[in-house]
Design a protein around this motif. Structure first.
Motif, PDB file in Angstrom:
ATOM      1  N   HIS A  54       9.077 -25.695 -22.069  1.00  0.00           N
ATOM      2  CA  HIS A  54       7.975 -26.564 -22.899  1.00  0.00           C
ATOM      3  C   HIS A  54       7.918 -28.391 -22.934  1.00  0.00           C
ATOM      4  N   LEU A  55       9.426 -28.405 -22.621  1.00  0.00           N
ATOM      5  CA  LEU A  55      10.408 -29.678 -22.169  1.00  0.00           C
ATOM      6  C   LEU A  55       9.327 -30.207 -20.703  1.00  0.00           C
ATOM      7  N   GLY A  56       9.841 -29.301 -19.907  1.00  0.00           N
ATOM      8  CA  GLY A  56       9.883 -29.526 -18.464  1.00  0.00           C
ATOM      9  C   GLY A  56      11.026 -30.066 -17.983  1.00  0.00           C
ATOM     10  N   SER A  57      11.940 -29.529 -19.066  1.00  0.00           N
ATOM     11  CA  SER A  57      13.825 -29.656 -17.653  1.00  0.00           C
ATOM     12  C   SER A  57      14.810 -28.836 -17.688  1.00  0.00           C
ATOM     13  N   ALA A  58      14.905 -28.620 -16.411  1.00  0.00           N
ATOM     14  CA  ALA A  58      15.623 -27.385 -15.788  1.00  0.00           C
ATOM     15  C   ALA A  58      17.337 -27.213 -16.882  1.00  0.00           C
ATOM     16  N   ILE A  59      17.793 -28.468 -17.256  1.00  0.00           N
ATOM     17  CA  ILE A  59      19.169 -28.157 -17.964  1.00  0.00           C
ATOM     18  C   ILE A  59      18.914 -27.552 -18.130  1.00  0.00           C
ATOM     19  N   PHE A  60      18.084 -27.013 -19.943  1.00  0.00           N
ATOM     20  CA  PHE A  60      18.082 -25.382 -20.905  1.00  0.00           C
ATOM     21  C   PHE A  60      18.165 -24.535 -20.319  1.00  0.00           C
ATOM     22  N   PHE A  61      17.998 -23.939 -18.710  1.00  0.00           N
ATOM     23  CA  PHE A  61      17.684 -23.057 -18.047  1.00  0.00           C
ATOM     24  C   PHE A  61      19.302 -22.247 -17.496  1.00  0.00           C
ATOM     25  N   GLU A  62      20.284 -24.072 -17.099  1.00  0.00           N
ATOM     26  CA  GLU A  62      21.266 -23.695 -17.248  1.00  0.00           C
ATOM     27  C   GLU A  62      22.778 -23.565 -18.318  1.00  0.00           C
ATOM     28  N   ALA A  63      21.997 -24.133 -19.606  1.00  0.00           N
ATOM     29  CA  ALA A  63      22.514 -23.995 -20.910  1.00  0.00           C
ATOM     30  C   ALA A  63      22.663 -22.616 -21.085  1.00  0.00           C
ATOM     31  N   ALA A  64      21.470 -21.994 -20.847  1.00  0.00           N
ATOM     32  CA  ALA A  64      20.579 -20.243 -21.385  1.00  0.00           C
ATOM     33  C   ALA A  64      21.588 -18.925 -19.757  1.00  0.00           C
ATOM     34  N   LEU A  65      22.128 -19.395 -18.723  1.00  0.00           N
ATOM     35  CA  LEU A  65      22.728 -19.086 -18.322  1.00  0.00           C
ATOM     36  C   LEU A  65      24.116 -19.135 -18.315  1.00  0.00           C
TER      37      LEU A  65
END
Length: 89
Positions: A54-65
């Motif tokens: 939704h925000l277009g930010s990759a940092i949330f994918f790293e947090a999910a990992l």
């Protein structure tokens, strides 16, 4: 159109998180609570990924990992505890 679908999916995942939290707090047995905790962290991963989309930010994918790795270890430790075996060998 896609942004609307992501927001709707975020709401649905939020409801799933609330239901998992309810089962975690009210679970009749310890294995039910462990399963609810496992489901809760999977829902958290889904929510973080949708929020990142939704925000277009990759940092949330790293947090999910990171949450996925910690959640797996936590589930293994709790499962070994329920089985009554030694947690650390």
């Amino acid at each position: 159109m896609i942004a609307t679908a992501v927001v709707i999916a975020l709401h649905v995942v939020g409801i799933a998180m609330l239901l998992s939290l309810w089962r975690l707090l009210r679970g009749p047995s310890l294995p039910d609570r462990i399963l609810a905790l496992d489901t809760l962290y999977v829902n958290t991963i889904a929510a973080l990924m949708l929020f990142g989309m939704h925000l277009g930010s990759a940092i949330f994918f790293e947090a999910a990992l990171i949450i996925a790795m910690l959640g797996f270890v936590g589930t293994v430790v709790l499962s070994r505890y329920v089985l009554g075996r030694d947690i650390v060998r």
